[in-house]
Scaffold this active site. Sequence first.
Site, mmCIF file in Angstrom:
data_model
loop_
_atom_site.group_PDB
_atom_site.id
_atom_site.type_symbol
_atom_site.label_atom_id
_atom_site.label_comp_id
_atom_site.label_asym_id
_atom_site.label_seq_id
_atom_site.Cartn_x
_atom_site.Cartn_y
_atom_site.Cartn_z
ATOM 1 N N LYS A 1 36.467 46.610 30.580
ATOM 2 C CA LYS A 1 37.291 46.425 31.753
ATOM 3 C C LYS A 1 38.254 44.870 31.424
ATOM 4 O O LYS A 1 37.420 44.035 31.579
ATOM 5 C CB LYS A 1 36.644 46.361 33.160
ATOM 6 C CG LYS A 1 37.679 46.263 34.242
ATOM 7 C CD LYS A 1 37.098 46.318 35.390
ATOM 8 C CE LYS A 1 38.043 46.291 36.763
ATOM 9 N NZ LYS A 1 37.319 46.570 38.044
ATOM 10 N N LYS B 1 39.170 50.336 30.562
ATOM 11 C CA LYS B 1 40.302 50.218 31.419
ATOM 12 C C LYS B 1 41.172 49.095 31.380
ATOM 13 O O LYS B 1 40.618 47.968 31.248
ATOM 14 C CB LYS B 1 39.611 50.085 32.860
ATOM 15 C CG LYS B 1 40.416 50.120 33.940
ATOM 16 C CD LYS B 1 39.465 49.986 35.282
ATOM 17 C CE LYS B 1 40.353 49.381 36.512
ATOM 18 N NZ LYS B 1 39.431 49.047 37.576
ATOM 19 N N SER C 1 46.629 51.857 38.713
ATOM 20 C CA SER C 1 47.454 51.867 39.341
ATOM 21 C C SER C 1 48.898 51.472 38.922
ATOM 22 O O SER C 1 49.859 52.097 39.278
ATOM 23 C CB SER C 1 46.819 51.180 40.639
ATOM 24 O OG SER C 1 46.652 49.752 40.136
ATOM 25 N N TYR D 1 45.656 58.883 39.009
ATOM 26 C CA TYR D 1 46.286 59.029 40.139
ATOM 27 C C TYR D 1 47.009 60.361 40.076
ATOM 28 O O TYR D 1 47.400 60.844 41.275
ATOM 29 C CB TYR D 1 46.846 57.944 40.683
ATOM 30 C CG TYR D 1 45.968 56.707 40.832
ATOM 31 C CD1 TYR D 1 45.056 56.499 41.956
ATOM 32 C CD2 TYR D 1 45.967 55.509 39.861
ATOM 33 C CE1 TYR D 1 44.370 55.376 42.134
ATOM 34 C CE2 TYR D 1 45.024 54.526 39.862
ATOM 35 C CZ TYR D 1 44.118 54.453 41.068
ATOM 36 O OH TYR D 1 43.449 53.677 41.338
HETATM 37 C C1 PBG Z 1 37.148 47.169 41.518
HETATM 38 C C2 PBG Z 1 38.271 48.074 41.069
HETATM 39 C C3 PBG Z 1 39.533 47.765 40.494
HETATM 40 C C4 PBG Z 1 40.038 48.846 39.833
HETATM 41 C C5 PBG Z 1 39.114 49.505 39.917
HETATM 42 N N1 PBG Z 1 37.813 49.024 40.328
HETATM 43 C C6 PBG Z 1 40.196 46.407 40.758
HETATM 44 C C7 PBG Z 1 40.302 45.076 40.164
HETATM 45 O O1 PBG Z 1 39.438 45.157 39.199
HETATM 46 O O2 PBG Z 1 40.932 44.169 40.343
HETATM 47 C C8 PBG Z 1 41.487 48.920 39.518
HETATM 48 C C9 PBG Z 1 41.955 50.322 39.759
HETATM 49 C C10 PBG Z 1 43.430 50.366 39.341
HETATM 50 O O3 PBG Z 1 44.330 49.559 39.429
HETATM 51 O O4 PBG Z 1 43.856 51.464 39.682
HETATM 52 N N2 PBG Z 1 36.693 45.783 40.816
#
Ligand code: PBG
Length: 332
Positions: free
Chosen positions: A203, A256, A282, A321
């Site tokens: 991530k 991700k 997102s 989404y």
């Molecule tokens: C929680 C989390 C996040 C996302 C998924 N789980 C936000 C982040 O890490 O700031 C992001 C999902 C998205 O942008 O669609 N930590």
Amino acid sequence: MTVPYPVHRPRRLRGDARLRNLVRETTVAPGDLIAPLFVREGAGVRDEIASMPGQYHLSPDTLVEEGKALHDAGVAGVILFGLPEKKDSKASGAYAENGIVQQGLRALAKKVPGLLRMADVCLCEYTDHGHCGVLRKEGRGGDAEVLNDESLPMLARTAVSLAEAGADVVAPSDMMDGRVEAIRDALDDEGLDQVPILSYAAKYASAFYGPFRDAAGSAPQVGDRRGYQMDPANGDEAIAECDLDVEEGADMLMVKPALPYLDIVRRVKDEFGLPLGAYHVSGEYAMTVAAAERGWLDRERTVLESLVSIRRAGADFILTYFAREAAGYLNK
Ligand code: PBG
């Protein structure tokens, strides 16, 4: 002798839709998709998220309606995120017995049992400072620091609470070191040894999460997440992260975001034998929607091309989404 005309003429297979269909290498189906959904308290709520047009804050009852529509369209499942009424330094809303995601999971388990229920495991939506773990205001170098080992018991407790409420899969997204092992041990201790862990293994600290932080109200109050999420410049490190998570007991891996990281998706797929998910995040959603609204992109074709590309790179399933919308195109 004249030079033979090239025998291989790739266009021979492109001129006819029936042939194109026959030789297509990659497919994407509603059953490959997981829809991320945001749950909050209340009843009858369906508030559109400003930074993500077409996505909503839902209450448990409208969550069930959305779950039914997704299930009817053949979408594999959902992953839930919570907007608690109150936040505090201990993230107590994350593991409260009647926490908002716990309520959502119970409602879906009862009313739409055929839909797979995933629960994101993280603290950032529940802490008053917006970080994914326990915060020390003045850590190393004077900056705020998220404490690793202190965060693990809270994450483990959250995972157990979500599994007890009916999560079929728990998906830690916090990026603390050792969290997969801590969660696995805690689940096993509670007799939840059959609940799989989908690890957000690679991530990245990505700008593409911007709209989500609006949607989930989880932007850090101080600092950023670069102290625990990965540097976008690193590829080998993603393999090392996945290796650790596999050793700690991850059942499935995730990369991700998706489209800017398709090389990582392919490398992880080639390296590890585990099912692989990719999170089409997102920001990827928002930029597609915005460009389509301006008439600059064809929305349907862009969505389907994005999803098939993520599958082609090696993802077995996609958190997106666009799940419901794409299912609509695919079911036509
Ligand atoms: C929680 C989390 C996040 C996302 C998924 N789980 C936000 C982040 O890490 O700031 C992001 C999902 C998205 O942008 O669609 N930590």
